[in-house]
Design a protein around this motif. Structure first.
Motif, PDB file in Angstrom:
ATOM      1  N   SER A 203       0.806  -1.219   0.000  1.00 41.62           N
ATOM      2  CA  SER A 203       0.000   0.000   0.000  1.00 41.62           C
ATOM      3  C   SER A 203       0.838   1.267   0.000  1.00 41.62           C
ATOM      4  O   SER A 203       0.345   2.331  -0.399  1.00 41.62           O
ATOM      5  CB  SER A 203      -0.948   0.006   1.207  1.00 41.62           C
ATOM      6  N   ALA A 204       2.085   1.194   0.448  1.00 42.66           N
ATOM      7  CA  ALA A 204       2.934   2.388   0.472  1.00 42.66           C
ATOM      8  C   ALA A 204       3.592   2.658  -0.875  1.00 42.66           C
ATOM      9  O   ALA A 204       4.240   3.706  -1.036  1.00 42.66           O
ATOM     10  CB  ALA A 204       4.007   2.241   1.553  1.00 42.66           C
ATOM     11  N   LEU A 205       3.441   1.757  -1.825  1.00 44.59           N
ATOM     12  CA  LEU A 205       4.148   1.881  -3.097  1.00 44.59           C
ATOM     13  C   LEU A 205       3.237   2.466  -4.175  1.00 44.59           C
ATOM     14  O   LEU A 205       2.189   1.905  -4.483  1.00 44.59           O
ATOM     15  CB  LEU A 205       4.653   0.502  -3.554  1.00 44.59           C
ATOM     16  N   PRO A 206       3.658   3.578  -4.782  1.00 47.65           N
ATOM     17  CA  PRO A 206       2.863   4.180  -5.858  1.00 47.65           C
ATOM     18  C   PRO A 206       3.060   3.407  -7.164  1.00 47.65           C
ATOM     19  O   PRO A 206       4.027   2.636  -7.313  1.00 47.65           O
ATOM     20  CB  PRO A 206       3.454   5.586  -5.974  1.00 47.65           C
ATOM     21  N   ASP A 207       2.193   3.634  -8.114  1.00 44.37           N
ATOM     22  CA  ASP A 207       2.364   3.011  -9.424  1.00 44.37           C
ATOM     23  C   ASP A 207       3.706   3.390 -10.041  1.00 44.37           C
ATOM     24  O   ASP A 207       4.325   2.588 -10.749  1.00 44.37           O
ATOM     25  CB  ASP A 207       1.233   3.444 -10.367  1.00 44.37           C
ATOM     26  N   ALA A 208       4.167   4.609  -9.760  1.00 48.66           N
ATOM     27  CA  ALA A 208       5.441   5.072 -10.323  1.00 48.66           C
ATOM     28  C   ALA A 208       6.605   4.191  -9.887  1.00 48.66           C
ATOM     29  O   ALA A 208       7.598   4.090 -10.609  1.00 48.66           O
ATOM     30  CB  ALA A 208       5.706   6.521  -9.908  1.00 48.66           C
ATOM     31  N   TYR A 209       6.485   3.539  -8.727  1.00 45.28           N
ATOM     32  CA  TYR A 209       7.562   2.655  -8.293  1.00 45.28           C
ATOM     33  C   TYR A 209       7.712   1.457  -9.238  1.00 45.28           C
ATOM     34  O   TYR A 209       8.828   1.002  -9.514  1.00 45.28           O
ATOM     35  CB  TYR A 209       7.306   2.147  -6.865  1.00 45.28           C
ATOM     36  N   PHE A 210       6.600   0.938  -9.735  1.00 49.78           N
ATOM     37  CA  PHE A 210       6.628  -0.284 -10.539  1.00 49.78           C
ATOM     38  C   PHE A 210       6.950  -0.039 -12.006  1.00 49.78           C
ATOM     39  O   PHE A 210       7.368  -0.953 -12.717  1.00 49.78           O
ATOM     40  CB  PHE A 210       5.282  -1.005 -10.430  1.00 49.78           C
ATOM     41  N   GLU A 211       6.743   1.184 -12.484  1.00 50.39           N
ATOM     42  CA  GLU A 211       6.886   1.461 -13.914  1.00 50.39           C
ATOM     43  C   GLU A 211       8.278   1.134 -14.464  1.00 50.39           C
ATOM     44  O   GLU A 211       8.396   0.524 -15.533  1.00 50.39           O
ATOM     45  CB  GLU A 211       6.528   2.915 -14.219  1.00 50.39           C
ATOM     46  N   PRO A 212       9.383   1.516 -13.791  1.00 49.03           N
ATOM     47  CA  PRO A 212      10.694   1.165 -14.360  1.00 49.03           C
ATOM     48  C   PRO A 212      10.874  -0.334 -14.546  1.00 49.03           C
ATOM     49  O   PRO A 212      11.455  -0.781 -15.543  1.00 49.03           O
ATOM     50  CB  PRO A 212      11.686   1.732 -13.335  1.00 49.03           C
ATOM     51  N   GLY A 213      10.396  -1.124 -13.599  1.00 51.49           N
ATOM     52  CA  GLY A 213      10.516  -2.570 -13.724  1.00 51.49           C
ATOM     53  C   GLY A 213       9.708  -3.123 -14.878  1.00 51.49           C
ATOM     54  O   GLY A 213      10.155  -4.040 -15.583  1.00 51.49           O
ATOM     55  N   VAL A 214       8.515  -2.572 -15.084  1.00 52.97           N
ATOM     56  CA  VAL A 214       7.675  -3.008 -16.205  1.00 52.97           C
ATOM     57  C   VAL A 214       8.342  -2.675 -17.527  1.00 52.97           C
ATOM     58  O   VAL A 214       8.435  -3.514 -18.429  1.00 52.97           O
ATOM     59  CB  VAL A 214       6.275  -2.361 -16.111  1.00 52.97           C
ATOM     60  N   VAL A 215       8.835  -1.444 -17.642  1.00 50.68           N
ATOM     61  CA  VAL A 215       9.484  -1.021 -18.882  1.00 50.68           C
ATOM     62  C   VAL A 215      10.753  -1.833 -19.127  1.00 50.68           C
ATOM     63  O   VAL A 215      11.054  -2.224 -20.255  1.00 50.68           O
ATOM     64  CB  VAL A 215       9.806   0.480 -18.838  1.00 50.68           C
ATOM     65  N   ALA A 216      11.490  -2.124 -18.060  1.00 54.32           N
ATOM     66  CA  ALA A 216      12.767  -2.829 -18.194  1.00 54.32           C
ATOM     67  C   ALA A 216      12.597  -4.211 -18.801  1.00 54.32           C
ATOM     68  O   ALA A 216      13.502  -4.716 -19.484  1.00 54.32           O
ATOM     69  CB  ALA A 216      13.456  -2.946 -16.834  1.00 54.32           C
ATOM     70  N   GLU A 217      11.442  -4.848 -18.585  1.00 54.39           N
ATOM     71  CA  GLU A 217      11.233  -6.189 -19.121  1.00 54.39           C
ATOM     72  C   GLU A 217      11.285  -6.211 -20.644  1.00 54.39           C
ATOM     73  O   GLU A 217      11.545  -7.249 -21.241  1.00 54.39           O
ATOM     74  CB  GLU A 217       9.889  -6.739 -18.642  1.00 54.39           C
ATOM     75  N   GLY A 218      11.040  -5.070 -21.272  1.00 53.72           N
ATOM     76  CA  GLY A 218      11.067  -5.011 -22.730  1.00 53.72           C
ATOM     77  C   GLY A 218      12.408  -4.591 -23.304  1.00 53.72           C
ATOM     78  O   GLY A 218      12.560  -4.518 -24.532  1.00 53.72           O
ATOM     79  N   LEU A 219      13.395  -4.314 -22.451  1.00 51.91           N
ATOM     80  CA  LEU A 219      14.704  -3.901 -22.950  1.00 51.91           C
ATOM     81  C   LEU A 219      15.447  -5.094 -23.554  1.00 51.91           C
ATOM     82  O   LEU A 219      15.302  -6.231 -23.091  1.00 51.91           O
ATOM     83  CB  LEU A 219      15.528  -3.292 -21.818  1.00 51.91           C
TER      84      LEU A 219
END
Length: 312
Positions: A203-219
């Protein structure tokens, strides 16, 4: 500007850097995104740096990138200059085939080369999970490089036992299917995976925290590099013998603290207690109802335990 970054000619880097900028903006963190060139196979390593003061090296876990440390930047950067590299094969660092390099020696070698490239002779080190293994291995193999050691979350290297789910990744066909099933394509996917493995409460984690990890999967090279690393770490019978550090820890004399959640997905704190007792100057701090990445749970118990120790 919350994230200042060196020019990167690859179009693949732009979404990842944009996601990092949004994350830094959310946490009001001012950081710099940079690259350093190291000997092959590490080649180009991307890292985040921020703050002023003595150096603090931050080493992330198996499937993450350096972005996981940004929530701690505010607590650390008034006291330290933090350096958080993407492990080769993650984030914007060059992809590595771990079938060819292995990880026990390479995980220490590229970190030592990274410190050399930045002109850092000795540093405090904080690591999580596989980054915790690297931190311990660095203290064993290159003790002159480590001033103080903080392990947050259960580190690899203190037990050959691994959760049954991770044993399945070693099975022919089944392992590949499971690996694909765990692919993260959305923030919702990432949240579910974090609740399953990394945190008790997201609950303390914003969506912005997860975005780099999501994007990184496509690198380019990310998935292949991660799969190769997982295949070298262990088998259906457990973690490979070369990843067992327990017999080497008697030589570790630097001050060390383990900040360990009672609900860690991989190993409970009792697994680490014998290792703590073998080390010359180590202590174990247990945090009730905290998971594998304790600094991401609500509240500041893990942050306080780590920062107080690092600044002693």
């Amino acid at each position: 500007m919350p994230l200042d970054h060196a020019a990167d000619p690859s179009t693949e880097a732009e979404p990842f850097l944009d996601a990092l900028a949004d994350l830094c903006d959310h946490y009001d963190a001012t950081a710099e995104s940079s690259y350093v060139t190291l000997p092959d196979p590490a080649s180009k390593v991307h890292y985040l740096t921020a703050g002023e003061g003595p150096p603090l090296l931050l080493l992330h876990g198996l499937g993450s990138t350096a972005h996981v440390w940004v929530p701690l930047f505010d607590a650390l950067t008034d006291r330290f200059t933090v350096y958080a590299p993407d492990r080769p094969g993650r984030g914007l660092s060059t992809a590595v085939d771990y079938h060819e390099t292995g990880f026990r020696e390479f995980g220490v070698e590229y970190v030592a080369d990274f410190l050399d490239a930045l002109g850092i002779e000795e540093t405090a080190v904080m690591g999580n999970s596989l980054g915790g293994f690297q931190s311990l291995a660095l203290a064993v193999d290159r003790p002159e490089r480590v001033r103080r050691l903080c392990i947050v979350g259960a580190p690899a290297g203190l037990s050959r036992s691994i959760p049954h789910l991770f044993r399945l990744f070693d099975l022919p066909v089944v392992g590949d299917l499971l690996f694909d099933l765990f692919a993260v394509e959305t923030v919702a996917d990432a949240r579910r995976q974090y609740r399953r493995i990394n945190v008790e409460d997201d609950s303390a984690l914003p969506d912005a925290y997860f975005e780099p990890g999501v994007v990184a999967e496509g690198l380019p090279g990310q998935r292949e590099s991660l799969r190769s690393l997982m295949e070298t770490l262990g088998s259906f019978r457990g973690m490979a013998p070369e990843f067992d550090l327990r017999g080497d820890l008697d030589s570790v004399e630097v001050p060390a603290r383990f900040v360990w959640g009672t609900d860690d997905y991989f190993w409970e704190p009792e697994v680490g207690r014998p290792a703590v007792e073998r080390m010359g100057d180590a202590e174990l701090v247990e945090l009730r109802d905290h998971g594998h990445m304790p600094w991401l749970e609500p509240g500041d118990d893990a942050e306080r335990a780590a920062v107080e120790f690092l600044t002693e």
